[in-house]
Design a protein around this motif. Structure first.
Motif, PDB file in Angstrom:
ATOM      1  N   VAL A   1       0.814  -1.206   0.000  1.00 45.61           N
ATOM      2  CA  VAL A   1       0.000   0.000   0.000  1.00 45.61           C
ATOM      3  C   VAL A   1       0.853   1.263   0.000  1.00 45.61           C
ATOM      4  CG1 VAL A   1      -0.224  -0.026   2.541  1.00 45.61           C
ATOM      5  CG2 VAL A   1      -1.912   1.193   1.150  1.00 45.61           C
ATOM      6  N   PHE A   2       1.966   1.258   0.712  1.00 48.21           N
ATOM      7  CA  PHE A   2       2.809   2.457   0.755  1.00 48.21           C
ATOM      8  C   PHE A   2       3.772   2.513  -0.426  1.00 48.21           C
ATOM      9  CE2 PHE A   2       2.031   1.713   5.444  1.00 48.21           C
ATOM     10  CZ  PHE A   2       0.985   2.616   5.491  1.00 48.21           C
ATOM     11  N   ILE A   3       4.212   1.362  -0.892  1.00 52.92           N
ATOM     12  CA  ILE A   3       5.078   1.320  -2.069  1.00 52.92           C
ATOM     13  C   ILE A   3       4.316   1.840  -3.287  1.00 52.92           C
ATOM     14  CG2 ILE A   3       6.404  -0.184  -3.599  1.00 52.92           C
ATOM     15  CD1 ILE A   3       6.811  -2.064  -1.222  1.00 52.92           C
ATOM     16  N   ALA A   4       3.055   1.417  -3.432  1.00 45.49           N
ATOM     17  CA  ALA A   4       2.247   1.844  -4.568  1.00 45.49           C
ATOM     18  C   ALA A   4       1.920   3.332  -4.523  1.00 45.49           C
ATOM     19  CB  ALA A   4       0.956   1.026  -4.624  1.00 45.49           C
ATOM     20  N   ASN A   5       1.945   3.913  -3.324  1.00 49.54           N
ATOM     21  CA  ASN A   5       1.634   5.339  -3.168  1.00 49.54           C
ATOM     22  C   ASN A   5       2.892   6.158  -2.856  1.00 49.54           C
ATOM     23  OD1 ASN A   5      -1.480   5.608  -3.224  1.00 49.54           O
ATOM     24  ND2 ASN A   5      -1.138   3.857  -1.879  1.00 49.54           N
ATOM     25  N   GLU A   6       4.009   5.718  -3.385  1.00 53.38           N
ATOM     26  CA  GLU A   6       5.285   6.394  -3.120  1.00 53.38           C
ATOM     27  C   GLU A   6       5.232   7.876  -3.478  1.00 53.38           C
ATOM     28  OE1 GLU A   6       9.915   6.302  -4.792  1.00 53.38           O
ATOM     29  OE2 GLU A   6       8.490   4.721  -5.344  1.00 53.38           O
ATOM     30  N   GLY A   7       4.684   8.185  -4.654  1.00 55.89           N
ATOM     31  CA  GLY A   7       4.640   9.584  -5.084  1.00 55.89           C
ATOM     32  C   GLY A   7       3.826  10.452  -4.155  1.00 55.89           C
ATOM     33  N   LEU A   8       2.658   9.963  -3.734  1.00 52.82           N
ATOM     34  CA  LEU A   8       1.814  10.738  -2.833  1.00 52.82           C
ATOM     35  C   LEU A   8       2.466  10.907  -1.473  1.00 52.82           C
ATOM     36  CD1 LEU A   8      -1.727   9.274  -3.630  1.00 52.82           C
ATOM     37  CD2 LEU A   8      -0.833  11.531  -4.233  1.00 52.82           C
ATOM     38  N   ILE A   9       3.111   9.861  -0.979  1.00 54.70           N
ATOM     39  CA  ILE A   9       3.726   9.933   0.351  1.00 54.70           C
ATOM     40  C   ILE A   9       4.864  10.956   0.365  1.00 54.70           C
ATOM     41  CG2 ILE A   9       5.129   8.630   2.011  1.00 54.70           C
ATOM     42  CD1 ILE A   9       3.468   6.172   1.310  1.00 54.70           C
ATOM     43  N   LYS A  10       5.617  11.037  -0.722  1.00 56.68           N
ATOM     44  CA  LYS A  10       6.767  11.950  -0.770  1.00 56.68           C
ATOM     45  C   LYS A  10       6.373  13.392  -1.053  1.00 56.68           C
ATOM     46  CE  LYS A  10      10.360   8.620  -2.039  1.00 56.68           C
ATOM     47  NZ  LYS A  10      11.369   8.227  -3.050  1.00 56.68           N
ATOM     48  N   HIS A  11       5.236  13.582  -1.718  1.00 54.17           N
ATOM     49  CA  HIS A  11       4.895  14.934  -2.140  1.00 54.17           C
ATOM     50  C   HIS A  11       3.606  15.480  -1.541  1.00 54.17           C
ATOM     51  CE1 HIS A  11       7.466  13.321  -5.479  1.00 54.17           C
ATOM     52  NE2 HIS A  11       8.058  14.493  -5.301  1.00 54.17           N
ATOM     53  N   LEU A  12       2.814  14.607  -0.916  1.00 52.23           N
ATOM     54  CA  LEU A  12       1.569  15.069  -0.319  1.00 52.23           C
ATOM     55  C   LEU A  12       1.628  14.864   1.189  1.00 52.23           C
ATOM     56  CD1 LEU A  12      -1.363  16.099  -0.682  1.00 52.23           C
ATOM     57  CD2 LEU A  12      -2.069  13.697  -0.814  1.00 52.23           C
ATOM     58  N   PRO A  13       1.657  15.944   1.954  1.00 51.47           N
ATOM     59  CA  PRO A  13       1.714  15.806   3.421  1.00 51.47           C
ATOM     60  C   PRO A  13       0.383  15.318   3.974  1.00 51.47           C
ATOM     61  CG  PRO A  13       1.510  18.126   2.814  1.00 51.47           C
ATOM     62  CD  PRO A  13       1.661  17.360   1.533  1.00 51.47           C
ATOM     63  N   ALA A  14       0.275  14.018   4.145  1.00 50.83           N
ATOM     64  CA  ALA A  14      -0.972  13.421   4.647  1.00 50.83           C
ATOM     65  C   ALA A  14      -0.615  12.273   5.570  1.00 50.83           C
ATOM     66  CB  ALA A  14      -1.829  12.933   3.481  1.00 50.83           C
ATOM     67  N   PRO A  15      -1.487  11.950   6.511  1.00 50.93           N
ATOM     68  CA  PRO A  15      -1.244  10.804   7.403  1.00 50.93           C
ATOM     69  C   PRO A  15      -1.117   9.508   6.598  1.00 50.93           C
ATOM     70  CG  PRO A  15      -3.059  12.153   8.206  1.00 50.93           C
ATOM     71  CD  PRO A  15      -2.751  12.641   6.838  1.00 50.93           C
ATOM     72  N   LEU A  16      -0.280   8.594   7.079  1.00 60.28           N
ATOM     73  CA  LEU A  16      -0.118   7.310   6.404  1.00 60.28           C
ATOM     74  C   LEU A  16      -1.438   6.543   6.348  1.00 60.28           C
ATOM     75  CD1 LEU A  16       3.273   5.902   7.770  1.00 60.28           C
ATOM     76  CD2 LEU A  16       2.805   6.877   5.508  1.00 60.28           C
ATOM     77  N   SER A  17      -2.249   6.727   7.365  1.00 56.63           N
ATOM     78  CA  SER A  17      -3.504   5.970   7.436  1.00 56.63           C
ATOM     79  C   SER A  17      -4.452   6.308   6.294  1.00 56.63           C
ATOM     80  CB  SER A  17      -4.195   6.208   8.773  1.00 56.63           C
ATOM     81  OG  SER A  17      -4.458   7.584   8.979  1.00 56.63           O
ATOM     82  N   VAL A  18      -4.274   7.459   5.651  1.00 50.60           N
ATOM     83  CA  VAL A  18      -5.126   7.830   4.526  1.00 50.60           C
ATOM     84  C   VAL A  18      -5.055   6.759   3.437  1.00 50.60           C
ATOM     85  CG1 VAL A  18      -5.324   9.421   2.572  1.00 50.60           C
ATOM     86  CG2 VAL A  18      -5.157  10.320   4.882  1.00 50.60           C
ATOM     87  N   HIS A  19      -3.848   6.264   3.172  1.00 47.61           N
ATOM     88  CA  HIS A  19      -3.667   5.264   2.117  1.00 47.61           C
ATOM     89  C   HIS A  19      -4.280   3.924   2.520  1.00 47.61           C
ATOM     90  CE1 HIS A  19      -0.996   8.257   0.432  1.00 47.61           C
ATOM     91  NE2 HIS A  19      -0.300   8.266   1.562  1.00 47.61           N
ATOM     92  N   VAL A  20      -4.258   3.611   3.794  1.00 44.86           N
ATOM     93  CA  VAL A  20      -4.865   2.373   4.280  1.00 44.86           C
ATOM     94  C   VAL A  20      -6.382   2.475   4.224  1.00 44.86           C
ATOM     95  CG1 VAL A  20      -5.143   0.862   6.285  1.00 44.86           C
ATOM     96  CG2 VAL A  20      -2.896   1.797   5.730  1.00 44.86           C
ATOM     97  N   TYR A  21      -6.939   3.602   4.671  1.00 44.07           N
ATOM     98  CA  TYR A  21      -8.380   3.803   4.592  1.00 44.07           C
ATOM     99  C   TYR A  21      -8.854   3.739   3.137  1.00 44.07           C
ATOM    100  CZ  TYR A  21      -8.204   5.484   9.435  1.00 44.07           C
ATOM    101  OH  TYR A  21      -8.028   5.590  10.788  1.00 44.07           O
ATOM    102  N   ARG A  22      -8.077   4.300   2.246  1.00 41.92           N
ATOM    103  CA  ARG A  22      -8.415   4.264   0.815  1.00 41.92           C
ATOM    104  C   ARG A  22      -8.470   2.828   0.312  1.00 41.92           C
ATOM    105  NH1 ARG A  22      -4.303   6.818  -3.724  1.00 41.92           N
ATOM    106  NH2 ARG A  22      -5.376   6.077  -5.614  1.00 41.92           N
ATOM    107  N   LEU A  23      -7.509   2.009   0.725  1.00 39.09           N
ATOM    108  CA  LEU A  23      -7.472   0.614   0.306  1.00 39.09           C
ATOM    109  C   LEU A  23      -8.678  -0.162   0.834  1.00 39.09           C
ATOM    110  CD1 LEU A  23      -4.379  -1.720   0.361  1.00 39.09           C
ATOM    111  CD2 LEU A  23      -6.527  -2.490   1.335  1.00 39.09           C
ATOM    112  N   VAL A  24      -8.951  -0.021   2.130  1.00 38.37           N
ATOM    113  CA  VAL A  24     -10.071  -0.753   2.736  1.00 38.37           C
ATOM    114  C   VAL A  24     -11.398  -0.298   2.129  1.00 38.37           C
ATOM    115  CG1 VAL A  24     -11.301  -1.237   4.882  1.00 38.37           C
ATOM    116  CG2 VAL A  24      -8.802  -1.161   4.874  1.00 38.37           C
ATOM    117  N   TRP A  25     -11.538   1.003   1.882  1.00 43.03           N
ATOM    118  CA  TRP A  25     -12.748   1.524   1.262  1.00 43.03           C
ATOM    119  C   TRP A  25     -12.935   0.940  -0.136  1.00 43.03           C
ATOM    120  CZ3 TRP A  25     -17.336   3.307   1.616  1.00 43.03           C
ATOM    121  CH2 TRP A  25     -17.929   4.062   0.595  1.00 43.03           C
ATOM    122  N   ARG A  26     -11.832   0.844  -0.878  1.00 42.87           N
ATOM    123  CA  ARG A  26     -11.910   0.258  -2.225  1.00 42.87           C
ATOM    124  C   ARG A  26     -12.345  -1.209  -2.159  1.00 42.87           C
ATOM    125  NH1 ARG A  26      -7.167   1.562  -3.714  1.00 42.87           N
ATOM    126  NH2 ARG A  26      -6.068  -0.414  -3.380  1.00 42.87           N
TER     127      ARG A  26
END
Length: 278
Positions: free
Chosen positions: A101-126
């Motif tokens: 989940v974090f590897i796939a969102n590498e670009g967002l993690i490096k350039h978008l200041p957001a909590p890590l949990s955002v990417h996890v919530y996005r995955l579970v929601w999907r």
């Protein structure tokens, strides 16, 4: 200007704040999760309906095959397989996609200041959206093979909540660990494939446990040590109108508590390093 201590990001408060801040941004991750599905089926005539079609074709094919192998009525085995597939797709999706989940969102993690949990919530929601799409197959199945449903069918709702809670901690913990140790990714995918056959999805656990052959019954009871058995059963039984079994809920609740406790430790210690590891 006072320097921020390096340990300030490795506190329980920071870990909890990451989860709470991520939840507050649900408008963001819910939109991204829906866009993921739209992008996957862009320019497709049927769109997300292909989610249900592909799952139904696979489940029906395996149901027909195993009903012949085990000499079971198709009307009994196919609903068992279909509902098992719906639950398994959610579980395996959270594990397989969660490990990257974090590897796939590498670009967002490096350039978008957001909590890590955002990417996890996005995955579970999907995955929840996939689950809802697959329920269309379940509704069709109820028309073709009517089930004796009663009020206990509402137990499927808290069961789905528990599946989502466990999917979140699994994705969070695996995601953090995999960013550091990339070998975990192929290992996780291989384990998920193996566990599909060891979990009673295309075979009926109760039939094997009650087999007149003691050797088969004893080997079947080993499935009790498979945690996926309990997750599948808490949601499949109410959807098929079967009686609930307390031990399945006890095991799932215990895994939920222990899993989140361990995940909070991982999040507290390594949350700040993920952006460097990816």
């Amino acid at each position: 200007m006072t320097a921020v201590p390096a340990t300030s990001s490795r506190t329980w408060r920071s870990a909890i704040r990451d989860l709470s801040d991520g939840w507050r941004q649900r408008q963001l991750w819910s939109h991204l999760g829906w866009q993921d599905i739209r992008q996957r089926y862009r320019r497709s005539v049927l769109g997300p309906i292909w989610i249900s079609i592909s799952m139904a074709v696979t489940a029906i094919a395996l149901g027909v095959l195993y009903s012949g192998l085990f000499d079971l009525e198709l009307a009994l085995l196919l609903p068992h397989v279909l509902v098992g597939f719906i639950a398994w797709n959610f579980i395996s999706g959270c594990i397989s996609e969660g490990s990257e989940v974090f590897i796939a969102n590498e670009g967002l993690i490096k350039h978008l200041p957001a909590p890590l949990s955002v990417h996890v919530y996005r995955l579970v929601w999907r995955q929840l959206l996939f689950f809802v799409h697959n329920l269309l197959v379940y509704l069709v199945m109820l028309v073709v093979f009517p089930q004796d449903l009663h009020w206990t069918a509402v137990a499927a709702i808290p069961a789905l909540v528990l599946l989502a809670l466990n999917g979140a901690w699994v994705a969070l913990a695996l995601g953090v660990i995999t960013t550091r140790f990339r070998d975990i990714l192929p290992i996780t995918q291989s384990v998920v494939q193996l566990m599909f056959f060891l979990t009673p999805i295309v075979w009926v656990y109760d039939d094997l446990v009650n087999s007149p052959n003691p050797a088969i019954a004893d080997r079947a009871r080993l499935a009790e040590f498979n945690p996926f058995l309990h997750f599948i059963e808490i949601i499949r039984r109410p959807l098929l109108g079967q009686d609930q079994v307390l031990r399945h809920w006890v095991v799932v609740l215990a895994i939920t508590v222990v899993g989140w406790a361990l995940t909070m430790v991982v999040l507290r210690r390594y949350r700040s390093r993920v952006s460097y590891w990816v």
